[in-house]
Design an enzyme around this catalytic site. Structure first.
Site, PDB file in Angstrom:
ATOM      1  CB  SER A 145     -27.104 -18.189  48.229  1.00 26.38           C
ATOM      2  OG  SER A 145     -26.376 -18.059  49.286  1.00 26.38           O
TER       3      SER A 145
ATOM      4  NE  ARG B  52     -34.940 -18.474  38.937  1.00 26.49           N
ATOM      5  CZ  ARG B  52     -35.582 -17.204  39.078  1.00 26.49           C
ATOM      6  NH1 ARG B  52     -36.752 -16.862  39.094  1.00 26.49           N
ATOM      7  NH2 ARG B  52     -34.572 -16.110  38.890  1.00 26.49           N
TER       8      ARG B  52
ATOM      9  CG  ASP C 148     -25.348 -15.541  48.421  1.00 24.61           C
ATOM     10  OD1 ASP C 148     -26.273 -14.842  48.002  1.00 24.61           O
ATOM     11  OD2 ASP C 148     -24.808 -16.323  47.609  1.00 24.61           O
TER      12      ASP C 148
END
Ligand code: ADP
Ligand code: MG
Length: 531
Positions: A156, A171, A209
């Site tokens: 996630s 990132r 997710d």
């Protein structure tokens, strides 16, 4: 009295009016549109190559792991094909030091170890059969197809996905910071560590997710309609929704099934309005952002999700504590306290530590409707080491916590409404529900979080009372696990087109570039099982 007045003034700063909500929705729609047109916008609007959602008839045994932010979950899922499933799972907190580990390998070795523990505990037979077979086949690394668990990897964090089990980390968010991992394929990182332990597991699909939540909700949701949005309100916040292909203006590199005319888009809405065109910005929001690992980004998330709400609350409380005119969590003598003992905050209280208040206590505050607030007062004592808090103190705490959470819920409504309006589902002439799957501890456990969302939805232009009634927000319980299993199922179906020989060599080399599309014609894959 000074405390009551100061509390009111703090609470007022978290007001997010009906007008603000409507302005927020307009800007959200604008930024969504921008993200569909080009790269480098605040909301990434990442194409997932998933072009359809399941219908509840899918079957098979799969594994799923979920690196969420706070916990690492490992599970196996039996999809029964009748919208039901059986799930076995374990959960372990991610050690803080691994979130900022020197190398990605350290984190992923830990994850693989948890998978091994899970298999030994819950699938001993499967595990042993695999080990025996591995010893008997000529190649020491020889896997037998039927003994390999297909695993859906829910990861996630923002990823540039280039295939069904391939994607590089853009990132870190949510307090993770391992620079070494940026730009690397997270599936390969996990597979390497799994292979180091010789586990019978193949990372078959990379799942965000939110996409998992959307898939899971579609599998389980009642009625004919699938979900249009999967949304997370846990450590972080994000959403994935079904977009019309014709609205997706930026170039798509991979191949995909065009027949549905749709594609699931991972919005990465945590970064909505990083430029602060419309987001509220109190002095505490500013302080929090400054001391975060990623100042200036994930600005929406920093006002909405579990990782941050406790810290906003803490910073506001500190201002109250510092105010010489206000008596808060301190009294000169026990006579001013209805618990007949003197209030004080222990020196080691985590109220003085950055990130020292877990958002979970805000749920305790909101749920405590006892006249004395005795549940909250005990919680303040046990988790924050605030001794004998007075009733007034607890009231102030509850009011400020409630204001922070209410603003978060109303901001959540902004995202939900914008997505619903973007899909055009409310203007469809039928009266089918517009289904939304949500997941995450905040939305699941904070009392009345969904009610506060609905309250805001009702005042949004284009939604209104009638629209809000049609929007059905349901918790996708175990969503990430089931969703990941569903995507692993699609991936397993795609493997069938590869010859067995190719498949083995691929397992050994990890170099095979999978077909880059997740052409989710899920109905075709009913019989794909790994067991
Ligand atoms: P993840 O984001 O790792 O998938 P969760 O959905 O469980 O995990 O979200 C964890 C976040 O939710 C943490 O930031 C935690 O502070 C917050 N949280 C946990 N329990 C509660 C609760 N009862 N009420 C509100 N927030 C909670
Ligand atoms: Mg989660």
């Amino acid at each position: 009295m000074a405390l009551e007045a100061q509390t009111k003034s703090i609470v007022a700063q978290f007001d997010y009016t009906d007008e603000d909500v409507n302005k927020g929705v307009k800007e959200f729609l604008r930024q969504m549109g921008e993200g569909l047109e080009k790269d480098g916008t605040s909301m990434s609007q990442i194409p997932t190559y998933v072009t359809a959602v399941p219908n509840g008839t899918e079957k098979g045994l799969y594994m799923a792991v979920d690196l969420g932010g706070t916990n690492f979950r490992v599970c196996s899922i039996q999809l029964n094909g009748d919208t039901t499933f059986n799930l076995t799972y374990t959960k372990v907190a991610i050690p803080k030091e691994l979130m900022v580990a020197k190398t990605a390998q350290q984190l992923f070795a830990f994850l693989a170890k948890q998978i091994e523990l899970f298999l030994r505990t819950h699938h001993e037979e499967h595990f042993e059969a695999h080990v025996r077979r591995r010893l008997t086949v000529s190649s020491p690394d020889g896997y037998m197809d039927e003994n390999v668990f297909r695993l859906g990897f829910t990861f996630s964090f923002p990823v540039q996905q280039s295939g069904i089990n391939k994607g590089t980390l853009i990132r870190w968010t949510k307090g993770f910071d391992i620079p070494d991992a940026i730009g690397k394929d997270v599936c390969a990182l996990l597979q390497i560590e799994i292979d180091r332990l010789h586990l019978p597991v193949r990372v078959a699909a990379l799942v965000n997710d939110t996409v998992g939540t959307l898939m899971a909700r579609s599998y389980t949701s009642p009625g004919k309609t699938g979900a249009v949005l999967g949304a997370i309100f846990g450590t972080g916040t994000n959403g994935a929704y079904i977009e019309k292909l014709e609205n997706l203006k930026k170039p798509l590199t991979g191949e995909y099934d065009k027949s549905t005319g749709d594609m699931v888009i991972n919005t990465e809405w945590g970064s909505f309005d990083n430029q602060l065109n419309v987001l509220p910005n109190t002095s505490w929001d500013i302080q929090l952002d400054k001391s975060s690992v990623n100042p200036g980004i994930q600005m929406y998330e920093k006002r909405v999700s579990g990782m941050f709400l406790g810290e906003i609350l803490r910073l506001a409380l500190l201002d109250l504590l510092k105010d010489p005119k206000v008596s808060f969590f301190k009294d000169e003598n026990s006579s001013s306290n209805d618990w007949k003992s003197t209030t004080n905050i222990a020196e080691d209280s985590s109220i003085y530590t950055e990130w020292g208040i877990d958002t979970a206590i805000m749920s305790v505050a909101a749920a405590d409707n006892t006249p004395e607030l005795s549940v909250l007062r005990q919680e303040l004592e046990s988790t924050l080491h605030i001794h004998s808090p007075a009733h007034d103190d607890a009231e102030a705490f509850k009011a400020i916590a409630g204001a922070v959470a209410r603003r978060a819920a109303r901001l959540a409504a902004v995202a939900i409404a914008a997505v619903v309006l973007q899909t055009g589902q409310l203007s469809a002439s039928n009266d089918e529900p517009v289904d939304i799957g949500v997941d995450g501890s905040l939305v699941e456990h904070y009392p009345y979080f969904r009610e506060m969302i609905y309250e805001a939805l009702r005042i949004i232009d284009g939604v209104g009372e009638e629209g809000a009634k049609r929007i059905r927000i349901g918790v996708a319980k175990d969503g990430s696990g089931v969703g990941a299993a569903l995507i692993a199922l699609v991936a397993a179906g795609m493997e069938k087109s590869t010859t067995t020989a190719d498949y083995f060599s691929e397992l050994r080399s990890h170099a095979h570039a999978q077909s880059t599309s997740l052409t989710a014609v899920l109905e075709d894959n009913d019989e794909v099982t790994t067991d």
